[in-house]
Design a protein around this motif. Sequence first.
Motif, PDB file in Angstrom:
ATOM      1  N   GLN A 156     -69.586 -14.163  24.005  1.00 13.41           N
ATOM      2  CA  GLN A 156     -69.353 -13.836  25.405  1.00 13.41           C
ATOM      3  C   GLN A 156     -70.667 -13.468  26.103  1.00 13.41           C
ATOM      4  O   GLN A 156     -71.581 -12.919  25.482  1.00 13.41           O
ATOM      5  N   HIS A 157     -70.727 -13.804  27.397  1.00  9.78           N
ATOM      6  CA  HIS A 157     -71.802 -13.387  28.299  1.00  9.78           C
ATOM      7  C   HIS A 157     -73.168 -13.967  27.957  1.00  9.78           C
ATOM      8  O   HIS A 157     -74.186 -13.455  28.428  1.00  9.78           O
ATOM      9  N   ALA A 158     -73.227 -15.019  27.157  1.00 13.23           N
ATOM     10  CA  ALA A 158     -74.510 -15.636  26.824  1.00 13.23           C
ATOM     11  C   ALA A 158     -74.320 -17.146  26.761  1.00 13.23           C
ATOM     12  O   ALA A 158     -73.211 -17.638  26.518  1.00 13.23           O
ATOM     13  N   ASP A 159     -75.422 -17.886  26.971  1.00 15.53           N
ATOM     14  CA  ASP A 159     -75.335 -19.333  26.795  1.00 15.53           C
ATOM     15  C   ASP A 159     -75.377 -19.655  25.305  1.00 15.53           C
ATOM     16  O   ASP A 159     -75.749 -18.821  24.472  1.00 15.53           O
ATOM     17  N   TYR A 160     -74.981 -20.891  24.976  1.00 17.83           N
ATOM     18  CA  TYR A 160     -74.863 -21.201  23.553  1.00 17.83           C
ATOM     19  C   TYR A 160     -76.219 -21.233  22.858  1.00 17.83           C
ATOM     20  O   TYR A 160     -76.329 -20.840  21.688  1.00 17.83           O
ATOM     21  N   ALA A 161     -77.259 -21.652  23.558  1.00 17.14           N
ATOM     22  CA  ALA A 161     -78.583 -21.684  22.932  1.00 17.14           C
ATOM     23  C   ALA A 161     -78.983 -20.294  22.451  1.00 17.14           C
ATOM     24  O   ALA A 161     -79.563 -20.138  21.368  1.00 17.14           O
ATOM     25  N   THR A 162     -78.655 -19.275  23.231  1.00 19.62           N
ATOM     26  CA  THR A 162     -78.951 -17.904  22.823  1.00 19.62           C
ATOM     27  C   THR A 162     -78.129 -17.521  21.601  1.00 19.62           C
ATOM     28  O   THR A 162     -78.632 -16.876  20.670  1.00 19.62           O
ATOM     29  N   MET A 163     -76.860 -17.916  21.589  1.00 21.76           N
ATOM     30  CA  MET A 163     -76.023 -17.621  20.424  1.00 21.76           C
ATOM     31  C   MET A 163     -76.559 -18.303  19.170  1.00 21.76           C
ATOM     32  O   MET A 163     -76.594 -17.701  18.089  1.00 21.76           O
ATOM     33  N   ARG A 164     -76.993 -19.531  19.309  1.00 20.14           N
ATOM     34  CA  ARG A 164     -77.525 -20.258  18.155  1.00 20.14           C
ATOM     35  C   ARG A 164     -78.794 -19.584  17.629  1.00 20.14           C
ATOM     36  O   ARG A 164     -78.962 -19.415  16.409  1.00 20.14           O
ATOM     37  N   HIS A 196     -68.143 -17.578  28.222  1.00 21.44           N
ATOM     38  CA  HIS A 196     -67.411 -17.455  26.966  1.00 21.44           C
ATOM     39  C   HIS A 196     -67.242 -18.830  26.336  1.00 21.44           C
ATOM     40  O   HIS A 196     -67.127 -19.831  27.043  1.00 21.44           O
ATOM     41  N   PHE A 197     -67.225 -18.871  24.994  1.00 25.35           N
ATOM     42  CA  PHE A 197     -67.075 -20.132  24.275  1.00 25.35           C
ATOM     43  C   PHE A 197     -65.995 -20.032  23.200  1.00 25.35           C
ATOM     44  O   PHE A 197     -65.672 -18.952  22.714  1.00 25.35           O
ATOM     45  N   GLU A 198     -65.470 -21.195  22.813  1.00 25.27           N
ATOM     46  CA  GLU A 198     -64.336 -21.293  21.895  1.00 25.27           C
ATOM     47  C   GLU A 198     -64.774 -21.140  20.443  1.00 25.27           C
ATOM     48  O   GLU A 198     -65.876 -21.551  20.053  1.00 25.27           O
ATOM     49  N   ALA A 248     -72.292  -7.511  17.995  1.00 25.52           N
ATOM     50  CA  ALA A 248     -73.316  -7.670  19.023  1.00 25.52           C
ATOM     51  C   ALA A 248     -72.768  -8.584  20.109  1.00 25.52           C
ATOM     52  O   ALA A 248     -72.187  -9.637  19.810  1.00 25.52           O
ATOM     53  N   GLY A 249     -72.921  -8.171  21.357  1.00 23.92           N
ATOM     54  CA  GLY A 249     -72.437  -8.961  22.482  1.00 23.92           C
ATOM     55  C   GLY A 249     -73.584  -9.409  23.370  1.00 23.92           C
ATOM     56  O   GLY A 249     -74.649  -8.775  23.419  1.00 23.92           O
ATOM     57  N   GLY A 250     -73.354 -10.506  24.100  1.00 24.20           N
ATOM     58  CA  GLY A 250     -74.361 -11.028  25.008  1.00 24.20           C
ATOM     59  C   GLY A 250     -74.430 -10.234  26.297  1.00 24.20           C
ATOM     60  O   GLY A 250     -73.614  -9.328  26.520  1.00 24.20           O
ATOM     61  N   PRO A 251     -75.368 -10.577  27.179  1.00 27.93           N
ATOM     62  CA  PRO A 251     -76.286 -11.717  27.085  1.00 27.93           C
ATOM     63  C   PRO A 251     -77.478 -11.499  26.174  1.00 27.93           C
ATOM     64  O   PRO A 251     -78.108 -12.457  25.730  1.00 27.93           O
ATOM     65  N   ASP A 252     -77.825 -10.246  25.896  1.00 26.74           N
ATOM     66  CA  ASP A 252     -78.974  -9.950  25.037  1.00 26.74           C
ATOM     67  C   ASP A 252     -78.453  -9.294  23.765  1.00 26.74           C
ATOM     68  O   ASP A 252     -78.075  -8.127  23.766  1.00 26.74           O
ATOM     69  N   TYR A 253     -78.426 -10.063  22.696  1.00 25.64           N
ATOM     70  CA  TYR A 253     -77.855  -9.579  21.446  1.00 25.64           C
ATOM     71  C   TYR A 253     -78.836  -8.635  20.758  1.00 25.64           C
ATOM     72  O   TYR A 253     -79.919  -9.044  20.348  1.00 25.64           O
ATOM     73  N   ASP A 254     -78.439  -7.373  20.628  1.00 25.64           N
ATOM     74  CA  ASP A 254     -79.268  -6.361  19.993  1.00 25.64           C
ATOM     75  C   ASP A 254     -78.969  -6.348  18.496  1.00 25.64           C
ATOM     76  O   ASP A 254     -77.881  -5.930  18.073  1.00 25.64           O
TER      77      ASP A 254
END
Length: 262
Positions: free
Chosen positions: A18-26, A57-59, A240-246
């Motif tokens: 949640q709250h982040a783009d997928y590139a950040t999640m990857r 948010h992504f699936e 950890a939640g987005g947009p900035d995952y700590d």
Amino acid sequence: MTTAANRPIRVGLQLQPQHADYATMRRTAAKAEELGVDILFNWDHFFPLYGEPDGLHFECWTMLGAWAESTSRVEIGALVTCNSYRNPELLADMARTVDHISDGRLILGIGSGWFERDYDEYGYEFGTAGGRLDDLAGALPRIESRLGKLNPPPTRKIPVLIGGGGEKKTLKLVARHADIWHGFGDPTVVERKVGILDQHCATVGRDPAEIERSCGVKGDPAELAPKLRDLGVSLYTVDAGGPDYDLGPLRDWIAWRDEQNA
């Protein structure tokens, strides 16, 4: 023989999609693997649970397929899949496929579902908590049966994680079907749940030591972890939640794990 007391300590990260783009999640998933996390979880929702309710948010399961390719060592899974959203036979096939893509690193986390907005906006019947648990009870044997029929079969006996602490139904399902139980709460709550789970295991004739005990955790591991460890908990998962995952808390828990497992 593996017992609750001698299981090695493991650390998971629930990387909330949640709250982040997928590139950040990857990138965050890759960093967590580099830091040494044991398991990388997401969750199975369609909207953010915290913060802006209509945020990014992504699936869940398409992301697990991507993680199966983009990671190489960590186990991966949902914390947890909502049983309501997919036919049980389809879910078994999805799990088997991600198991193969990941070379045997999938954990099948599953629960009965609870977030009403997911149901309402995606056209699922919300019903009642008891009804959703009954549906999960019916789905688990169907998933097990389908996994036994698929060609090719899974690369291993896919571990089943059941999340939740319902004492009359959920923990009974854990005793019958789960390889991992995931709960929440302070040590007093966990102690009660573990005791009830042990009773359900006795009823069905299962050794409770066969079930890995997992708990969502926050705060200082030196303060909390020994109390949970005394209750047989060996898997500790931070979020950890987005947009900035700590990932600071994750580092702390990994350092504690390495000290304990040394």
